[in-house]
Design a protein around this motif. Sequence first.
Motif, short mmCIF file in Angstrom:
data_model
loop_
_atom_site.label_atom_id
_atom_site.label_comp_id
_atom_site.label_asym_id
_atom_site.label_seq_id
_atom_site.Cartn_x
_atom_site.Cartn_y
_atom_site.Cartn_z
N VAL A 16 0.86 -1.18 0.00
CA VAL A 16 0.00 0.00 0.00
C VAL A 16 0.90 1.23 0.00
N SER A 17 0.71 2.10 -0.97
CA SER A 17 1.44 3.36 -0.99
C SER A 17 0.77 4.33 -0.02
N MET A 18 1.58 4.98 0.78
CA MET A 18 1.03 5.96 1.72
C MET A 18 0.41 7.15 0.98
N SER A 19 0.72 7.30 -0.31
CA SER A 19 0.11 8.38 -1.09
C SER A 19 -1.41 8.18 -1.20
N LYS A 20 -1.87 6.97 -0.91
CA LYS A 20 -3.31 6.69 -0.88
C LYS A 20 -4.01 7.59 0.13
N TYR A 21 -3.27 8.05 1.12
CA TYR A 21 -3.86 8.83 2.21
C TYR A 21 -3.65 10.33 2.08
N LYS A 22 -3.21 10.79 0.90
CA LYS A 22 -3.07 12.23 0.68
C LYS A 22 -4.41 12.91 0.92
N ASP A 23 -4.35 14.11 1.44
CA ASP A 23 -5.54 14.93 1.70
C ASP A 23 -6.43 14.38 2.79
N LYS A 24 -5.89 13.50 3.64
CA LYS A 24 -6.63 12.98 4.78
C LYS A 24 -5.87 13.31 6.07
N VAL A 25 -6.61 13.53 7.13
CA VAL A 25 -6.01 13.61 8.46
C VAL A 25 -5.80 12.17 8.92
N LEU A 26 -4.60 11.87 9.40
CA LEU A 26 -4.26 10.50 9.80
C LEU A 26 -3.90 10.43 11.27
N LEU A 27 -4.27 9.31 11.88
CA LEU A 27 -3.78 8.97 13.21
C LEU A 27 -3.10 7.61 13.06
N ILE A 28 -1.78 7.60 13.19
CA ILE A 28 -0.98 6.38 13.02
C ILE A 28 -0.63 5.86 14.40
#
Length: 160
Positions: A16-28
Amino acid sequence: MSIYDFTVKDIDGKEVSMSKYKDKVLLIVNVASKCGFTGQYEGLENLFEKYKNEDFMILGFPSNQFANQEPGTNEEIKEFCSLTFGVNFDMFSKVDVNGDDATPLYKYLKSNSPGVLGTEAIKWNFTKFLIDKNGKIIQRYGSVTEPKDIEPKIVELLGK
């Protein structure tokens, strides 16, 4: 280098490319099934359900580096999370978060958002990194910080 330059493996072993989560607020979050903080899965799932339609995602990274509290296989972890806490947020393959074998994403997170007194090492399970929609690390939270306590900052980053 940015958070979007990394590739990780989901809990089923798919890249999974982390670019999938562009424009999202993330909690890792580095998670574990047999930890005193495991109950935080419930709070994490509550946050996810509340904001998932508003460009918010939680990314769970199981790690067995703290007192052998995540000994299971990826399949066992996935089943535990689903059956015990109804987890619907994205879960990833078990990783090391500290040491020479730490996954590159965690090396990046730690070096760009050190903990107390500037230490980089993750101290325990359920350490959380809050990321804004541009991939900037906003804050690192220790294990004792409950997911609900991060909600006001998430709401602010979502522009609500």
